[in-house]
Write a protein that holds these residues in place. Structure first.
Motif, PDB file in Angstrom:
ATOM      1  N   UNK B  33      23.884  72.241  14.523  1.00 57.63           N
ATOM      2  CA  UNK B  33      24.906  71.588  15.329  1.00 57.63           C
ATOM      3  C   UNK B  33      26.085  71.097  14.490  1.00 57.63           C
ATOM      4  N   UNK B  34      25.784  70.586  13.309  1.00 57.11           N
ATOM      5  CA  UNK B  34      26.859  70.077  12.452  1.00 57.11           C
ATOM      6  C   UNK B  34      27.812  71.207  12.059  1.00 57.11           C
ATOM      7  N   UNK B  35      27.233  72.342  11.664  1.00 53.96           N
ATOM      8  CA  UNK B  35      28.063  73.497  11.280  1.00 53.96           C
ATOM      9  C   UNK B  35      28.837  74.030  12.485  1.00 53.96           C
ATOM     10  N   UNK B  36      28.173  74.046  13.642  1.00 53.12           N
ATOM     11  CA  UNK B  36      28.836  74.537  14.851  1.00 53.12           C
ATOM     12  C   UNK B  36      30.050  73.672  15.207  1.00 53.12           C
ATOM     13  N   UNK B  37      29.877  72.363  15.116  1.00 55.62           N
ATOM     14  CA  UNK B  37      30.972  71.463  15.477  1.00 55.62           C
ATOM     15  C   UNK B  37      32.130  71.570  14.479  1.00 55.62           C
ATOM     16  N   UNK B  38      31.789  71.729  13.198  1.00 54.78           N
ATOM     17  CA  UNK B  38      32.841  71.928  12.184  1.00 54.78           C
ATOM     18  C   UNK B  38      33.591  73.233  12.439  1.00 54.78           C
ATOM     19  N   UNK B  39      32.825  74.268  12.710  1.00 54.20           N
ATOM     20  CA  UNK B  39      33.427  75.578  12.980  1.00 54.20           C
ATOM     21  C   UNK B  39      34.355  75.493  14.197  1.00 54.20           C
ATOM     22  N   UNK B  40      33.902  74.750  15.193  1.00 57.25           N
ATOM     23  CA  UNK B  40      34.682  74.632  16.430  1.00 57.25           C
ATOM     24  C   UNK B  40      35.997  73.909  16.191  1.00 57.25           C
ATOM     25  N   UNK B  41      35.937  72.813  15.481  1.00 58.39           N
ATOM     26  CA  UNK B  41      37.152  72.023  15.287  1.00 58.39           C
ATOM     27  C   UNK B  41      38.169  72.813  14.461  1.00 58.39           C
ATOM     28  N   UNK B  42      37.662  73.637  13.551  1.00 60.07           N
ATOM     29  CA  UNK B  42      38.570  74.491  12.771  1.00 60.07           C
ATOM     30  C   UNK B  42      39.146  75.588  13.656  1.00 60.07           C
ATOM     31  N   UNK B  43      38.315  76.118  14.541  1.00 61.11           N
ATOM     32  CA  UNK B  43      38.779  77.170  15.446  1.00 61.11           C
ATOM     33  C   UNK B  43      39.958  76.682  16.287  1.00 61.11           C
ATOM     34  N   UNK B  44      39.870  75.437  16.747  1.00 57.34           N
ATOM     35  CA  UNK B  44      40.928  74.908  17.606  1.00 57.34           C
ATOM     36  C   UNK B  44      42.103  74.335  16.803  1.00 57.34           C
ATOM     37  N   UNK B  45      42.008  74.422  15.489  1.00 52.97           N
ATOM     38  CA  UNK B  45      43.116  73.976  14.647  1.00 52.97           C
ATOM     39  C   UNK B  45      43.349  72.477  14.688  1.00 52.97           C
ATOM     40  N   UNK B  46      42.288  71.729  14.931  1.00 51.24           N
ATOM     41  CA  UNK B  46      42.423  70.272  15.008  1.00 51.24           C
ATOM     42  C   UNK B  46      42.448  69.704  13.587  1.00 51.24           C
ATOM     43  N   UNK B  47      43.565  69.110  13.223  1.00 52.96           N
ATOM     44  CA  UNK B  47      43.723  68.534  11.889  1.00 52.96           C
ATOM     45  C   UNK B  47      43.422  67.044  11.960  1.00 52.96           C
ATOM     46  N   UNK B  48      42.223  66.670  11.571  1.00 51.63           N
ATOM     47  CA  UNK B  48      41.843  65.255  11.663  1.00 51.63           C
ATOM     48  C   UNK B  48      40.717  65.015  10.646  1.00 51.63           C
ATOM     49  N   UNK B  49      41.086  64.689   9.394  1.00 50.58           N
ATOM     50  CA  UNK B  49      40.071  64.568   8.336  1.00 50.58           C
ATOM     51  C   UNK B  49      38.920  63.632   8.682  1.00 50.58           C
ATOM     52  N   UNK B  50      39.189  62.592   9.487  1.00 52.27           N
ATOM     53  CA  UNK B  50      38.114  61.641   9.797  1.00 52.27           C
ATOM     54  C   UNK B  50      37.001  62.280  10.628  1.00 52.27           C
ATOM     55  N   UNK B  51      37.303  63.390  11.276  1.00 54.56           N
ATOM     56  CA  UNK B  51      36.270  64.087  12.051  1.00 54.56           C
ATOM     57  C   UNK B  51      35.046  64.368  11.179  1.00 54.56           C
ATOM     58  N   UNK B  52      35.284  64.760   9.938  1.00 52.12           N
ATOM     59  CA  UNK B  52      34.188  65.183   9.074  1.00 52.12           C
ATOM     60  C   UNK B  52      33.329  64.018   8.600  1.00 52.12           C
ATOM     61  N   UNK B  53      33.814  62.811   8.804  1.00 53.85           N
ATOM     62  CA  UNK B  53      33.041  61.630   8.421  1.00 53.85           C
ATOM     63  C   UNK B  53      32.159  61.131   9.561  1.00 53.85           C
ATOM     64  N   UNK B  54      32.406  61.634  10.759  1.00 50.55           N
ATOM     65  CA  UNK B  54      31.668  61.147  11.930  1.00 50.55           C
ATOM     66  C   UNK B  54      30.239  61.683  11.947  1.00 50.55           C
ATOM     67  N   UNK B  55      29.373  60.979  12.686  1.00 52.02           N
ATOM     68  CA  UNK B  55      28.046  61.541  12.912  1.00 52.02           C
ATOM     69  C   UNK B  55      28.163  62.620  13.994  1.00 52.02           C
ATOM     70  N   UNK B  56      27.075  63.324  14.230  1.00 51.38           N
ATOM     71  CA  UNK B  56      27.163  64.476  15.134  1.00 51.38           C
ATOM     72  C   UNK B  56      27.457  64.073  16.577  1.00 51.38           C
ATOM     73  N   UNK B  57      26.944  62.933  17.001  1.00 53.03           N
ATOM     74  CA  UNK B  57      27.230  62.491  18.373  1.00 53.03           C
ATOM     75  C   UNK B  57      28.728  62.221  18.539  1.00 53.03           C
ATOM     76  N   UNK B  58      29.314  61.555  17.573  1.00 55.39           N
ATOM     77  CA  UNK B  58      30.749  61.279  17.655  1.00 55.39           C
ATOM     78  C   UNK B  58      31.558  62.564  17.559  1.00 55.39           C
TER      79      UNK B  58
END
Lengths: 85, 200
Positions: B33-58
């Motif tokens: 799930x963690x890899x999937x969510x990272x892959x997704x946020x990159x796919x949508x071009x969302x630039x938000x470094x704090x995303x990577x610090x969040x837990x999976x629920x967030x």
């Protein structure tokens, strides 16, 4: 000292989940907080844990962190002078 | 009153598939799930470094809200979220990190996510929302509760829109269903419609 600075950069990136940041992206004099790496207060607490866990340094006063965590240079100098492991 | 409110937009994230307003916008075979969510946020071009610090629920709640709010920005949007596992995923991670008293280094960055409503703070920071927000725990998705609470927020003038979200996550099992309740839209804000969108 250069090896320690490189080690600190790698640990900071790993511990703080700085995705897409490479050690080479962090200069030794870059501000770690504010305009530099943009770290926040939780990151500061995490760095305090890092000092304790990896270098045996216990910061009793979190305010000390303000000076210690100014940059990689200041952090490395503090670790070098105070490490117990 | 029910007829005057609508589901303006909605998004689903489940089983490696993301859809927005009924259209599949991303699919991945990544199981973690963690890899999937990272892959997704990159796919949508969302630039938000704090995303990577969040837990999976967030991360899950953040991504779901991002997909709905990007085309529907409104500072008067309240947040109404729920799930059944609360923050158990991170609770377990945190508990494991403090289980060994001989190697006791609690992580502040993990600890801050041992409450499910933290994800609402992340969404509020991202979208600069200073509105009502609540996170509830239910045994299962509860559309009746969402309908009543969301309509009350709008009818009492506490919000113009309400972003509702069911964001369930534990280990690699996850499902997010996020929808925006508004006075504008084409799909009526009814239990039947909500259940239909949730299950499809």
């Amino acid at each position: 000292m250069e090896a320690l600075k490189q080690e600190l950069k790698e640990k900071i990136i790993a511990v703080l989940n700085l995705e897409d940041v490479q050690p080479s992206d962090i200069s030794n004099t870059d501000a770690l907080f504010g305009d530099g790496l943009g770290l926040d207060s939780i990151d500061a607490l995490e760095l305090i844990v890092l000092l304790d866990k990896d270098y045996g340094i216990k910061l009793t006063d979190p305010k000390e962190g303000k000076n210690i965590f100014q940059s990689i240079d200041t952090m490395a100098a503090y670790v070098e002078a105070n490490r117990t492991k | 009153m029910e007829d005057t409110l609508y589901i303006k937009s909605y998004a689903s994230i489940e089983n490696g598939k993301i859809s927005v307003d009924g259209k599949t916008v991303f699919e991945s075979s990544v199981a973690n799930v963690s890899d999937f969510l990272k892959e997704s946020v990159r796919h949508f071009g969302i630039q938000y470094p704090k995303f990577f610090k969040m837990d999976n629920l967030s991360k899950l709640a953040f991504l779901g809200s991002e997909l709905v709010l990007k085309d529907n920005p409104n500072p008067e949007t309240a947040l109404l979220f729920a799930n059944s596992s609360s923050s158990l995923d991170t609770d377990v991670t945190y508990q494991e990190s403090i289980a060994d008293k001989g190697n006791y280094f609690p992580s502040p960055a993990v600890f801050v996510y041992t409450l499910p409503n933290i994800c609402l703070g992340e969404i509020s920071i991202r979208h600069q929302l200073k509105t009502e927000n609540s996170f509830f725990i239910f045994g299962a998705f509860n559309p009746d509760f969402f309908i009543g609470y969301a309509e009350n927020l709008i009818e009492t003038g506490k919000a113009a829109n309400v972003l509702c979200g069911w964001t369930e996550l534990f280990k690699d099992d996850y499902k997010a269903f996020v929808y925006l309740v508004s006075s504008e839209g084409k799909k009526a804000h009814t239990k039947q419609n909500i259940e239909s969108l949730y299950t499809n």
